[in-house]
Design a protein around this motif. Structure first.
Motif, PDB file in Angstrom:
ATOM      1  N   CYS A 186      24.965  24.527 -44.834  1.00 57.00           N
ATOM      2  CA  CYS A 186      25.922  23.484 -45.156  1.00 57.00           C
ATOM      3  C   CYS A 186      25.958  23.355 -46.685  1.00 57.00           C
ATOM      4  O   CYS A 186      24.903  23.272 -47.325  1.00 57.00           O
ATOM      5  N   PRO A 187      27.163  23.386 -47.277  1.00 57.29           N
ATOM      6  CA  PRO A 187      27.214  23.278 -48.737  1.00 57.29           C
ATOM      7  C   PRO A 187      26.839  21.862 -49.188  1.00 57.29           C
ATOM      8  O   PRO A 187      27.205  20.899 -48.527  1.00 57.29           O
ATOM      9  N   THR A 188      26.093  21.761 -50.274  1.00 55.06           N
ATOM     10  CA  THR A 188      25.744  20.452 -50.833  1.00 55.06           C
ATOM     11  C   THR A 188      26.158  20.458 -52.306  1.00 55.06           C
ATOM     12  O   THR A 188      26.613  21.489 -52.817  1.00 55.06           O
ATOM     13  N   GLU A 189      25.959  19.329 -52.960  1.00 61.59           N
ATOM     14  CA  GLU A 189      26.358  19.253 -54.380  1.00 61.59           C
ATOM     15  C   GLU A 189      25.645  20.299 -55.228  1.00 61.59           C
ATOM     16  O   GLU A 189      26.254  20.980 -56.036  1.00 61.59           O
ATOM     17  N   GLY A 190      24.319  20.411 -55.020  1.00 63.13           N
ATOM     18  CA  GLY A 190      23.541  21.310 -55.873  1.00 63.13           C
ATOM     19  C   GLY A 190      23.389  22.707 -55.315  1.00 63.13           C
ATOM     20  O   GLY A 190      22.767  23.555 -55.936  1.00 63.13           O
ATOM     21  N   GLY A 191      23.929  22.968 -54.145  1.00 59.67           N
ATOM     22  CA  GLY A 191      23.742  24.299 -53.576  1.00 59.67           C
ATOM     23  C   GLY A 191      24.004  24.331 -52.089  1.00 59.67           C
ATOM     24  O   GLY A 191      25.108  24.038 -51.636  1.00 59.67           O
ATOM     25  N   THR A 192      22.961  24.643 -51.324  1.00 56.97           N
ATOM     26  CA  THR A 192      23.138  24.837 -49.889  1.00 56.97           C
ATOM     27  C   THR A 192      21.960  24.250 -49.127  1.00 56.97           C
ATOM     28  O   THR A 192      20.821  24.445 -49.521  1.00 56.97           O
ATOM     29  N   ARG A 193      22.284  23.516 -48.079  1.00 56.13           N
ATOM     30  CA  ARG A 193      21.212  23.052 -47.194  1.00 56.13           C
ATOM     31  C   ARG A 193      21.087  24.041 -46.056  1.00 56.13           C
ATOM     32  O   ARG A 193      22.079  24.423 -45.433  1.00 56.13           O
ATOM     33  N   LEU A 194      19.848  24.455 -45.810  1.00 55.39           N
ATOM     34  CA  LEU A 194      19.581  25.393 -44.723  1.00 55.39           C
ATOM     35  C   LEU A 194      18.681  24.702 -43.705  1.00 55.39           C
ATOM     36  O   LEU A 194      17.652  24.134 -44.062  1.00 55.39           O
ATOM     37  N   VAL A 195      19.106  24.735 -42.441  1.00 51.15           N
ATOM     38  CA  VAL A 195      18.276  24.185 -41.368  1.00 51.15           C
ATOM     39  C   VAL A 195      17.877  25.338 -40.451  1.00 51.15           C
ATOM     40  O   VAL A 195      18.731  26.084 -39.982  1.00 51.15           O
ATOM     41  N   VAL A 196      16.589  25.498 -40.256  1.00 57.87           N
ATOM     42  CA  VAL A 196      16.079  26.552 -39.390  1.00 57.87           C
ATOM     43  C   VAL A 196      15.413  25.916 -38.183  1.00 57.87           C
ATOM     44  O   VAL A 196      14.654  24.957 -38.332  1.00 57.87           O
ATOM     45  N   THR A 197      15.715  26.426 -37.008  1.00 59.99           N
ATOM     46  CA  THR A 197      14.962  25.977 -35.840  1.00 59.99           C
ATOM     47  C   THR A 197      14.430  27.198 -35.098  1.00 59.99           C
ATOM     48  O   THR A 197      15.050  28.264 -35.121  1.00 59.99           O
ATOM     49  N   GLU A 198      13.274  27.024 -34.513  1.00 53.38           N
ATOM     50  CA  GLU A 198      12.744  28.048 -33.614  1.00 53.38           C
ATOM     51  C   GLU A 198      12.320  27.361 -32.325  1.00 53.38           C
ATOM     52  O   GLU A 198      11.554  26.406 -32.347  1.00 53.38           O
ATOM     53  N   THR A 199      12.870  27.845 -31.217  1.00 54.06           N
ATOM     54  CA  THR A 199      12.624  27.228 -29.917  1.00 54.06           C
ATOM     55  C   THR A 199      12.114  28.285 -28.939  1.00 54.06           C
ATOM     56  O   THR A 199      12.840  29.233 -28.643  1.00 54.06           O
ATOM     57  N   PRO A 200      10.902  28.148 -28.458  1.00 54.52           N
ATOM     58  CA  PRO A 200      10.435  29.118 -27.461  1.00 54.52           C
ATOM     59  C   PRO A 200      11.241  28.962 -26.174  1.00 54.52           C
ATOM     60  O   PRO A 200      11.530  27.846 -25.769  1.00 54.52           O
ATOM     61  N   LEU A 201      11.605  30.081 -25.561  1.00 51.47           N
ATOM     62  CA  LEU A 201      12.405  30.009 -24.347  1.00 51.47           C
ATOM     63  C   LEU A 201      11.533  30.057 -23.098  1.00 51.47           C
ATOM     64  O   LEU A 201      12.016  29.941 -21.992  1.00 51.47           O
ATOM     65  N   GLY A 202      10.248  30.258 -23.299  1.00 56.49           N
ATOM     66  CA  GLY A 202       9.339  30.261 -22.156  1.00 56.49           C
ATOM     67  C   GLY A 202       8.032  29.667 -22.590  1.00 56.49           C
ATOM     68  O   GLY A 202       7.907  29.193 -23.704  1.00 56.49           O
ATOM     69  N   PRO A 203       7.041  29.693 -21.706  1.00 49.83           N
ATOM     70  CA  PRO A 203       5.729  29.176 -22.078  1.00 49.83           C
ATOM     71  C   PRO A 203       5.161  29.968 -23.252  1.00 49.83           C
ATOM     72  O   PRO A 203       5.380  31.174 -23.336  1.00 49.83           O
ATOM     73  N   VAL A 204       4.471  29.294 -24.148  1.00 51.52           N
ATOM     74  CA  VAL A 204       3.845  30.003 -25.260  1.00 51.52           C
ATOM     75  C   VAL A 204       2.354  30.134 -24.982  1.00 51.52           C
ATOM     76  O   VAL A 204       1.762  29.261 -24.383  1.00 51.52           O
ATOM     77  N   SER A 205       1.777  31.241 -25.391  1.00 48.61           N
ATOM     78  CA  SER A 205       0.320  31.294 -25.387  1.00 48.61           C
ATOM     79  C   SER A 205      -0.104  31.692 -26.782  1.00 48.61           C
ATOM     80  O   SER A 205       0.236  32.764 -27.269  1.00 48.61           O
ATOM     81  N   ALA A 206      -0.807  30.781 -27.439  1.00 50.80           N
ATOM     82  CA  ALA A 206      -1.202  30.991 -28.820  1.00 50.80           C
ATOM     83  C   ALA A 206      -2.113  32.212 -28.921  1.00 50.80           C
ATOM     84  O   ALA A 206      -1.981  33.044 -29.782  1.00 50.80           O
ATOM     85  N   GLN A 207      -3.040  32.306 -28.021  1.00 51.95           N
ATOM     86  CA  GLN A 207      -3.922  33.467 -27.949  1.00 51.95           C
ATOM     87  C   GLN A 207      -3.540  34.213 -26.681  1.00 51.95           C
ATOM     88  O   GLN A 207      -3.231  33.593 -25.678  1.00 51.95           O
ATOM     89  N   ALA A 208      -3.599  35.525 -26.754  1.00 49.48           N
ATOM     90  CA  ALA A 208      -3.186  36.283 -25.578  1.00 49.48           C
ATOM     91  C   ALA A 208      -4.333  36.427 -24.567  1.00 49.48           C
ATOM     92  O   ALA A 208      -4.524  37.478 -23.995  1.00 49.48           O
ATOM     93  N   SER A 209      -5.109  35.378 -24.403  1.00 47.49           N
ATOM     94  CA  SER A 209      -6.195  35.471 -23.425  1.00 47.49           C
ATOM     95  C   SER A 209      -5.604  35.408 -22.023  1.00 47.49           C
ATOM     96  O   SER A 209      -4.654  34.689 -21.746  1.00 47.49           O
ATOM     97  N   VAL A 210      -6.164  36.194 -21.145  1.00 52.29           N
ATOM     98  CA  VAL A 210      -5.619  36.322 -19.794  1.00 52.29           C
ATOM     99  C   VAL A 210      -5.628  34.971 -19.082  1.00 52.29           C
ATOM    100  O   VAL A 210      -4.647  34.571 -18.473  1.00 52.29           O
ATOM    101  N   ALA A 211      -6.727  34.249 -19.237  1.00 54.38           N
ATOM    102  CA  ALA A 211      -6.840  32.965 -18.543  1.00 54.38           C
ATOM    103  C   ALA A 211      -5.761  31.998 -19.017  1.00 54.38           C
ATOM    104  O   ALA A 211      -5.085  31.363 -18.215  1.00 54.38           O
ATOM    105  N   LYS A 212      -5.594  31.940 -20.344  1.00 55.01           N
ATOM    106  CA  LYS A 212      -4.596  31.022 -20.894  1.00 55.01           C
ATOM    107  C   LYS A 212      -3.191  31.444 -20.488  1.00 55.01           C
ATOM    108  O   LYS A 212      -2.368  30.614 -20.149  1.00 55.01           O
ATOM    109  N   ALA A 213      -2.946  32.753 -20.526  1.00 53.99           N
ATOM    110  CA  ALA A 213      -1.618  33.242 -20.171  1.00 53.99           C
ATOM    111  C   ALA A 213      -1.298  32.871 -18.728  1.00 53.99           C
ATOM    112  O   ALA A 213      -0.218  32.383 -18.431  1.00 53.99           O
TER     113      ALA A 213
END
Lengths: 134, 109
Positions: free
Chosen positions: A86-113
């Motif tokens: 989005c243009p702003t007075e001094g430049g550009t505003r950037l909005v970034v989003t990241e949305t997991p589409l499924g369950p996340v597992s921080a560590q790929a441990s079998v039990a957690k997965a």
């Protein structure tokens, strides 16, 4: 559950858009290297600064407004990433989003997965996010 | 096990416990169109699934969220958030550099 970041950049829309869509420029900040076919359905790979390889597919390209893609690590969950400009007075505003589409597992441990493979819906993930900000 | 969260009432209970901290079944039932006994049953299912702990405080039993099952999601958020912070810092730097290269000025941030 969603990561959202907003940043004011001191550069015009065209420069920011170029930085978001040109593989050489992307390799200066998003990862190194970044190779992306910049059209809807285009494929690519991104190696991030932790050495993680992600595969990506471009979803939407709306020049100088919006870019969305999905990416996923070799053995990880798919997330949707969007960039909105989005243009702003001094430049550009950037909005970034990241949305997991499924369950996340921080560590790929079998039990957690296995734990996360059970059906979790968005609300449950939203609850987790609420727990984080407490 | 995660059948425990398939039920909207149980999700509501979990959300309440996350947002407001430990509560008694009586207090939780006040917000819900079901009896205290029904709330206790839901809490029992959540407890069986390892999502909620019950602790006796005097004559009351208070229920609290167990944070461990949530930790993967939180860990993901912290890590993904930190990665975006680093990427955007680099982007800002790269664009700032470019502005200076073409003779523009960049204000103090």
């Amino acid at each position: 559950m969603q990561i959202r970041r907003e940043i004011e950049l001191q550069a015009d829309l065209a420069s920011v858009w170029h930085a978001l869509t040109d593989s050489d420029e992307l390799s200066d900040w998003l990862g190194d290297p970044v190779e992306l076919e910049m059209c809807p359905g285009g494929n690519g790979t991104i190696v991030d600064d932790e050495g993680m390889v992600r595969h990506a597919r471009i979803r939407d390209v709306d020049p100088e407004r919006r870019l969305s893609l999905r990416w996923w690590p070799e053995d990880g969950a798919v997330s949707e990433v969007t960039f909105e400009l989005c243009p702003t007075e001094g430049g550009t505003r950037l909005v970034v989003t990241e949305t997991p589409l499924g369950p996340v597992s921080a560590q790929a441990s079998v039990a957690k997965a296995a734990y996360w493979e059970a059906r979790l819906d968005t609300l449950w993930l939203r609850v987790s996010a609420a727990a984080l900000v407490r | 096990m995660f059948g425990a969260l398939a039920d909207p009432t149980r999700r509501h209970v979990v959300e309440r416990l996350v947002a407001g901290g430990p509560e008694t079944a009586t207090a939780l039932a006040r917000d819900l169109p079901i009896s205290r006994q029904a709330v206790v049953k839901h809490l029992q299912s959540l407890s069986d699934a390892g999502l909620v702990d019950a602790a006796r405080e005097g004559r009351e039993v208070k229920y609290a969220i167990r944070p461990e099952p949530f930790s993967d999601a939180i860990e993901w958020m912290m890590r993904a958030g930190a990665q975006w912070d680093r990427r955007l810092e680099r982007l800002s730097h790269v664009l700032g550099q470019k502005v200076r290269d073409v003779g523009g000025t960049s204000e103090e941030r």
